[in-house]
Structures are given as C-alpha cells and as structure tokens.
Design an enzyme around this catalytic site. Sequence first.
Site, PDB file in Angstrom:
ATOM      1  N   ARG A  92       0.860  -1.178   0.000  1.00 57.89           N
ATOM      2  CA  ARG A  92       0.000   0.000   0.000  1.00 57.89           C
ATOM      3  C   ARG A  92       0.898   1.230   0.000  1.00 57.89           C
ATOM      4  NH1 ARG A  92      -1.946  -3.604   3.924  1.00 57.89           N
ATOM      5  NH2 ARG A  92      -4.055  -4.433   3.527  1.00 57.89           N
ATOM      6  N   LYS A 110      -2.184  -2.852   8.047  1.00 56.09           N
ATOM      7  CA  LYS A 110      -3.259  -2.360   8.902  1.00 56.09           C
ATOM      8  C   LYS A 110      -3.152  -3.001  10.279  1.00 56.09           C
ATOM      9  CE  LYS A 110      -6.451  -1.396   5.120  1.00 56.09           C
ATOM     10  NZ  LYS A 110      -7.791  -1.659   4.540  1.00 56.09           N
ATOM     11  N   HIS A 163      -2.642   2.164  -5.982  1.00 52.83           N
ATOM     12  CA  HIS A 163      -3.375   0.926  -5.726  1.00 52.83           C
ATOM     13  C   HIS A 163      -3.493   0.074  -6.993  1.00 52.83           C
ATOM     14  CE1 HIS A 163      -4.790  -0.268  -1.842  1.00 52.83           C
ATOM     15  NE2 HIS A 163      -5.829  -0.908  -2.354  1.00 52.83           N
ATOM     16  N   ARG A 195      -0.726  -2.258  -6.851  1.00 55.40           N
ATOM     17  CA  ARG A 195      -1.006  -3.332  -5.882  1.00 55.40           C
ATOM     18  C   ARG A 195      -1.944  -4.372  -6.505  1.00 55.40           C
ATOM     19  NH1 ARG A 195      -1.246  -4.669  -0.362  1.00 55.40           N
ATOM     20  NH2 ARG A 195      -3.299  -5.238   0.469  1.00 55.40           N
ATOM     21  N   HIS A 228      -3.619  -9.404   3.695  1.00 59.43           N
ATOM     22  CA  HIS A 228      -5.055  -9.494   3.935  1.00 59.43           C
ATOM     23  C   HIS A 228      -5.320 -10.381   5.145  1.00 59.43           C
ATOM     24  CE1 HIS A 228      -6.197  -8.491  -0.516  1.00 59.43           C
ATOM     25  NE2 HIS A 228      -6.001  -7.416   0.218  1.00 59.43           N
ATOM     26  N   TYR A 230      -9.533 -11.270  -6.583  1.00 57.27           N
ATOM     27  CA  TYR A 230      -8.571 -11.241  -7.686  1.00 57.27           C
ATOM     28  C   TYR A 230      -8.727 -12.450  -8.600  1.00 57.27           C
ATOM     29  CZ  TYR A 230      -6.315  -7.397  -5.267  1.00 57.27           C
ATOM     30  OH  TYR A 230      -6.069  -6.186  -4.678  1.00 57.27           O
TER      31      TYR A 230
END
Length: 327
Positions: free
Chosen positions: A163, A200, A272, A275, A298, A307
Amino acid sequence: MPGPGSGDALERAVERYLQHLAVERGLAANTLAAYRRDLRRYTEHLQEHTDPPVTTLRGIGTGHVQDFLRTVSAGAEGRAPLSTRSAARCLVAVRGAHRFWALEGLTRTDPAAPVQPPTPGMRLPKAVPVEQVTALLESTGTETPQQLRDRALLEILYSTGARISEATALDVDDLSRALRRTGQPEEDGGAMPFVRLFGKGGKERMVPLGSWAVRAVDDWLVRGRPALAAKGRGTPALFLNARGGRISRQTAWTTVRTAAERAGLGDRITPHTLRHSFATHLLEGGADLRVVQELLGHASVSTTQVYTLVTVESLREVYAAAHPRAL
C-alpha cells in the site's frame, strides 16, 4: 439549534471510542482519521438536523441511525450523496461506536445494531497488463536523486504489492541486511532480499523483492539517497523528499501519476493499481491464493479471492477473442 456545549457528551464519547481504536486495536492514523470524519458527520447530524436535537448517547434511537443512513445516501444537509460503498463505510463506523458504548455501559442498548449497511455491488480491482506496468516503471529516468528515488519507489510498489502508506513508511532498516549493504542478494548465499512492511493494525509481514526492484533500490541507496539525506537532519526513512525528510503519501501519489502520464497511460493509474496488478499477475502466473493473501497482508482470504474473478474475466476475454466458435 442546540446551545453552546450541548454536544460535549457526544464529542467525549466519540473521543473515547477513537482512543480505544488507537490503543486497543492499533488502527493506523489514516484509518482513525476516516473514522473521525464519519463520526463527526454523525454527531453533527444528530445535533443539527434532528427535531428535537439529540445531544446525549441515551437520546439516540434506531430511527436516528436509520435517518442518518438515508441522509448520507440521499445527499441531504447541503452535501453530495455518498456512494453505496462510502455510505456503508460510514455506517460501519457508527455501528462500531455504538457497540463499544453499549459494552462500556455508556448506554443500555445498542440502537445501531438493527440497521444494516447497504450492499455495494462487487467492484473488481483494476489491474493493468504487464506491458503497461513495464512502460510505467521504465518511464522514470535515473540521472538525478529524485529520479532514482521515484524509480525505486515504483519498483517497490509493484514488486511487493505494498500500500502507498506502507511504502512511504519504510525505513532503511526494513530492508534485509544483504540489500542494505550492497543490494546484491549473493552476499546472503543467493537468498532473495526482502522488505518488512507494516500493514493495517501494525501487522508485520516480510515480502520478497525481485531483482529489478533490488537494482533500483541499490541505485537509490548508493547514488541518490545520500544527496538528499545531506539536506536533512537525519532520518531512518528509506524514501526522502527534497528537504531530506520522509516522503509524503501525496508526493508518492504524484510520482505514480506523473510516471503514468509519461508512459502514455493517462490518469487511470494509481498506487493501488500497482497493488492490484501485483496480485493479479501473481495469480495469472500460478501463485497459490494463500501465498498472495500473505503477501498482500489481507486478514481474510475472502478479500484476496476477488482477484481470482479478475483472472477469470481475462480468460473469458481471451477465449472470446481467440476461439473460432466463441461468438
């Protein structure tokens, strides 16, 4: 209109929840800022656009939450309507806050629990072909320190799927030791160098770095970074701005957009996009879904599974264009 200070109780409750998110759950600063914006909009709605104004937690009912969701979706109160996805995100912040307040005993019930967020349509990630990514990466020169930095940043983004906030937060110490020394993986017995990314919630992951990115980072460390670092006061940051400080997310965004324009790709390429392209190209190359999940950081494999839909769509397009009896 409520009188001065009448919303203090709501503001204190919001700050208590945000502190919980920061300290107990370790949410990133950007995520906290988004929660703050959404909850500020919610408290302003309660105090300024309900009759009578709601100024305490215990005065909030399920109808107030439902009315807020309708308002943000319709674009009332002098604001543009939010998209379905943005309205759902806004309600998630409100539901989380009310759940916390109920658990903390600040309210007897959770009035937001029955309110369900709108369901957005599935939005497939936007990836671009390998040829376009290559054109983007090669559009940046390697003569000046800024060019060397931009090339290394672009290579990092595509090589790791990072990110933009993860890339700009990188420190030199987040590179594997072989890469920090010379940029040559052979010094560690031929092992592929890696970078340490913090995603995150501060979750750490190690991501390998391909040879093209290794060379770009090595050029930046040897020929570019020292010149910019001399202008600053000393920082561990990997990517530096013209004043020798850490590069900002805005500068990184501009770097990607400028490279895309030079490559003739218009304004549809964002950080992004790289990514998304990273993940899509790995899956098209036969990578395991769980591996891609780990590389992307993730928490759930269901997030990564979207994806696979992109690659299926690509197969359909190729089949339709190539098979003599497809159409």
